[in-house]
Design a protein around this motif. Structure first.
Motif, mmCIF file in Angstrom:
data_model
loop_
_atom_site.group_PDB
_atom_site.id
_atom_site.type_symbol
_atom_site.label_atom_id
_atom_site.label_comp_id
_atom_site.label_asym_id
_atom_site.label_seq_id
_atom_site.Cartn_x
_atom_site.Cartn_y
_atom_site.Cartn_z
ATOM 1 N N VAL A 142 -44.506 -10.670 -37.397
ATOM 2 C CA VAL A 142 -44.865 -9.343 -36.893
ATOM 3 C C VAL A 142 -45.228 -8.414 -38.044
ATOM 4 N N SER A 143 -44.449 -8.437 -39.131
ATOM 5 C CA SER A 143 -44.758 -7.586 -40.285
ATOM 6 C C SER A 143 -46.032 -8.019 -40.981
ATOM 7 N N ALA A 144 -46.395 -9.303 -40.882
ATOM 8 C CA ALA A 144 -47.622 -9.780 -41.510
ATOM 9 C C ALA A 144 -48.863 -9.398 -40.705
ATOM 10 N N ILE A 145 -48.766 -9.448 -39.384
ATOM 11 C CA ILE A 145 -49.916 -9.141 -38.537
ATOM 12 C C ILE A 145 -50.003 -7.645 -38.231
ATOM 13 N N TYR A 146 -48.871 -6.980 -38.081
ATOM 14 C CA TYR A 146 -48.836 -5.542 -37.787
ATOM 15 C C TYR A 146 -48.074 -4.812 -38.891
ATOM 16 N N PRO A 147 -48.659 -4.678 -40.071
ATOM 17 C CA PRO A 147 -47.917 -4.059 -41.182
ATOM 18 C C PRO A 147 -47.646 -2.573 -40.985
ATOM 19 N N SER A 148 -48.430 -1.871 -40.163
ATOM 20 C CA SER A 148 -48.261 -0.422 -39.970
ATOM 21 C C SER A 148 -47.763 -0.103 -38.572
ATOM 22 N N ILE A 149 -46.980 -0.992 -38.007
ATOM 23 C CA ILE A 149 -46.565 -0.838 -36.623
ATOM 24 C C ILE A 149 -45.602 0.337 -36.430
ATOM 25 N N TYR A 150 -44.937 0.788 -37.524
ATOM 26 C CA TYR A 150 -43.967 1.873 -37.397
ATOM 27 C C TYR A 150 -44.629 3.244 -37.284
ATOM 28 N N GLU A 151 -45.897 3.376 -37.638
ATOM 29 C CA GLU A 151 -46.559 4.667 -37.597
ATOM 30 C C GLU A 151 -46.717 5.133 -36.150
ATOM 31 N N PRO A 152 -46.437 6.412 -35.866
ATOM 32 C CA PRO A 152 -46.476 6.880 -34.470
ATOM 33 C C PRO A 152 -47.883 6.951 -33.894
ATOM 34 N N GLN A 153 -48.886 7.296 -34.674
ATOM 35 C CA GLN A 153 -50.252 7.406 -34.186
ATOM 36 C C GLN A 153 -51.081 6.282 -34.781
ATOM 37 N N MET A 154 -51.641 5.445 -33.918
ATOM 38 C CA MET A 154 -52.402 4.288 -34.379
ATOM 39 C C MET A 154 -53.831 4.381 -33.859
ATOM 40 N N ASP A 155 -54.766 3.921 -34.692
ATOM 41 C CA ASP A 155 -56.164 3.826 -34.284
ATOM 42 C C ASP A 155 -56.299 2.666 -33.289
ATOM 43 N N PRO A 156 -56.994 2.862 -32.160
ATOM 44 C CA PRO A 156 -57.161 1.752 -31.200
ATOM 45 C C PRO A 156 -57.781 0.506 -31.819
ATOM 46 N N CYS A 157 -58.631 0.669 -32.835
ATOM 47 C CA CYS A 157 -59.243 -0.497 -33.489
ATOM 48 C C CYS A 157 -58.195 -1.370 -34.157
ATOM 49 N N TYR A 158 -57.063 -0.761 -34.513
ATOM 50 C CA TYR A 158 -55.999 -1.523 -35.173
ATOM 51 C C TYR A 158 -55.506 -2.642 -34.271
ATOM 52 N N PHE A 159 -55.317 -2.365 -32.982
ATOM 53 C CA PHE A 159 -54.826 -3.374 -32.059
ATOM 54 C C PHE A 159 -55.954 -4.252 -31.514
ATOM 55 N N ARG A 160 -57.187 -3.743 -31.528
ATOM 56 C CA ARG A 160 -58.295 -4.533 -31.001
ATOM 57 C C ARG A 160 -58.590 -5.739 -31.875
ATOM 58 N N GLU A 161 -58.296 -5.673 -33.159
ATOM 59 C CA GLU A 161 -58.719 -6.707 -34.097
ATOM 60 C C GLU A 161 -57.618 -7.686 -34.466
ATOM 61 N N ARG A 162 -56.423 -7.569 -33.887
ATOM 62 C CA ARG A 162 -55.320 -8.435 -34.310
ATOM 63 C C ARG A 162 -54.413 -8.798 -33.144
ATOM 64 N N ALA A 163 -53.770 -9.945 -33.262
ATOM 65 C CA ALA A 163 -52.838 -10.409 -32.226
ATOM 66 C C ALA A 163 -52.068 -11.608 -32.760
ATOM 67 N N ILE A 164 -50.946 -11.892 -32.116
ATOM 68 C CA ILE A 164 -50.138 -13.073 -32.413
ATOM 69 C C ILE A 164 -50.310 -14.040 -31.246
ATOM 70 N N LEU A 165 -50.654 -15.282 -31.559
ATOM 71 C CA LEU A 165 -50.888 -16.296 -30.534
ATOM 72 C C LEU A 165 -49.777 -17.330 -30.563
ATOM 73 N N THR A 166 -49.387 -17.783 -29.380
ATOM 74 C CA THR A 166 -48.335 -18.785 -29.251
ATOM 75 C C THR A 166 -48.574 -19.580 -27.977
ATOM 76 N N PRO A 167 -48.061 -20.815 -27.882
ATOM 77 C CA PRO A 167 -48.404 -21.661 -26.717
ATOM 78 C C PRO A 167 -47.823 -21.213 -25.386
ATOM 79 N N LYS A 168 -46.579 -20.707 -25.330
ATOM 80 C CA LYS A 168 -45.898 -20.511 -24.055
ATOM 81 C C LYS A 168 -45.611 -19.039 -23.775
ATOM 82 N N ASN A 169 -45.545 -18.720 -22.469
ATOM 83 C CA ASN A 169 -45.291 -17.346 -22.046
ATOM 84 C C ASN A 169 -43.894 -16.864 -22.427
ATOM 85 N N THR A 170 -42.922 -17.762 -22.489
ATOM 86 C CA THR A 170 -41.570 -17.350 -22.857
ATOM 87 C C THR A 170 -41.531 -16.814 -24.285
#
Length: 334
Positions: A142-170
């Motif tokens: 999480v810290s590697a993919i979202y290094p600025s996740i603690y900031e209260p105001q985020m640019d929408p482009c920040y989330f549009r360009e990144r994500a964590i992928l995993t095989p299962k819904n759990t």
């Protein structure tokens, strides 16, 4: 009168021609229409709950009786390499990574043999692609993919360009809950209204055998959970087609801007209507599954957090920064 008779005869002859064409098209696949299918057989096969390997192969496209009628067109040019402004080193790195991915899909790489079934093997991932950590892997990725996740105001482009992928819904739910807990803001919890759709004489029996508390605990693919926790500024993914004309389709990602009891306001961050603010209402999800002898109706907002998403759900998404979290085997079919 003669002109009318002439037009009637012409009209009758045209109908005969068209009906003849219809009779001819009945013998052709898809009525003679050209059909274009897109996909890659190296991707994940269809999932049959509890199905055997033979059943999974039988429902694949290449097992269809229509498959011999298709013409396979192969894409051979890597369009990412044709992007302007790429340095020679970056171009080489992208080319090598593309060849490595294709070799895995073709089954040409089998670095670490496995002592189980004959067709099982492990793939050795290059060290430069790995995230080396000695602590809990979820906070690390999480810290590697979202290094600025603690900031209260985020640019929408920040989330549009990144994500964590995993095989299962759990695992997706586990990562999303972790990220939501560490982000600032007040958490709003929305509970679904679940009910059983049966005949009037079977309602009392169904309610006694399957109480509402039990139905609330059930999880279904493509259906939001009974408990939906959101904060203002969190990225979400739409789970149903609501209004395709304004890009409210299954898979569209949005940023939550306002939360109320009956409607959620969000800003679109993917598709052709980026920046538009829309209102998401609650809808009813009819659920028919073999494990339930009845139809379940779940009324809930068609949204799901998308800090993390499944590999299947990520198809069609454009991402620049991706973390792949492999808690278990990613090759579900061997």
């Amino acid at each position: 009168m003669n002109n009318r008779c002439c037009f009637k005869a012409l009209d009758r002859s045209m109908r005969d021609v068209l009906s003849g064409c219809d009779n001819c098209s009945r013998d052709l696949s898809f009525g003679g229409k050209t059909v274009l299918l897109g996909g890659d057989f190296r991707q994940i096969l269809p999932v049959i709950p509890g199905g055997t390997k033979e059943e999974i192969i039988n429902v694949s496209l290449s097992s269809s009786a229509l498959w011999p009628k298709f013409t396979v067109l192969t894409l051979t040019e890597n369009m990412r390499l044709s992007t302007h402004g790429l340095a020679a080193e970056e171009r080489t790195k992208i080319s090598e990574f593309a060849r490595w991915i294709l070799s895995i899909g073709n089954g040409d790489i089998s670095d670490l043999p496995f002592s189980g079934e004959l067709d099982d093997s492990f793939i050795s991932i290059p060290s430069y692609l790995l995230l080396h950590t000695s602590c809990d892997p979820i906070p690390a990725i999480v810290s590697a993919i979202y290094p600025s996740i603690y900031e209260p105001q985020m640019d929408p482009c920040y989330f549009r360009e990144r994500a964590i992928l995993t095989p299962k819904n759990t695992t997706v739910a586990e990562i999303n809950d972790f990220v939501l807990a560490m982000t600032p803001g007040n958490k709003h919890i929305y509970l679904s209204i679940d009910s059983i759709s049966t005949s009037s004489r079977e309602t009392d029996i169904a309610n006694s055998l399957y109480p509402t508390e039990y139905i609330n605990q059930l999880e279904f693919n493509g259906v939001p959970s009974h408990t939906l926790a959101l904060k203002i500024g969190t990225p979400v993914m739409l789970l149903r087609n609501i209004n395709p004309s304004i890009s409210l389709c299954n898979g569209t990602r949005l940023i939550v801007t306002q939360l109320s009891a009956r409607v959620i306001e969000a800003q679109i961050i993917t598709g052709s209507n980026i920046g538009n603010r829309v209102f998401i209402p609650r809808i009813i999800f009819p659920i028919n599954e073999g494990r339930c002898p009845f139809t379940i109706k779940r009324r809930q907002f068609p949204l799901r957090l998308c800090y993390a998403m499944t590999i299947n759900k990520s198809k069609g998404q454009s991402l620049k920064t991706v973390g792949v979290f492999l808690k278990e085997q990613v090759f579900t079919h061997g």
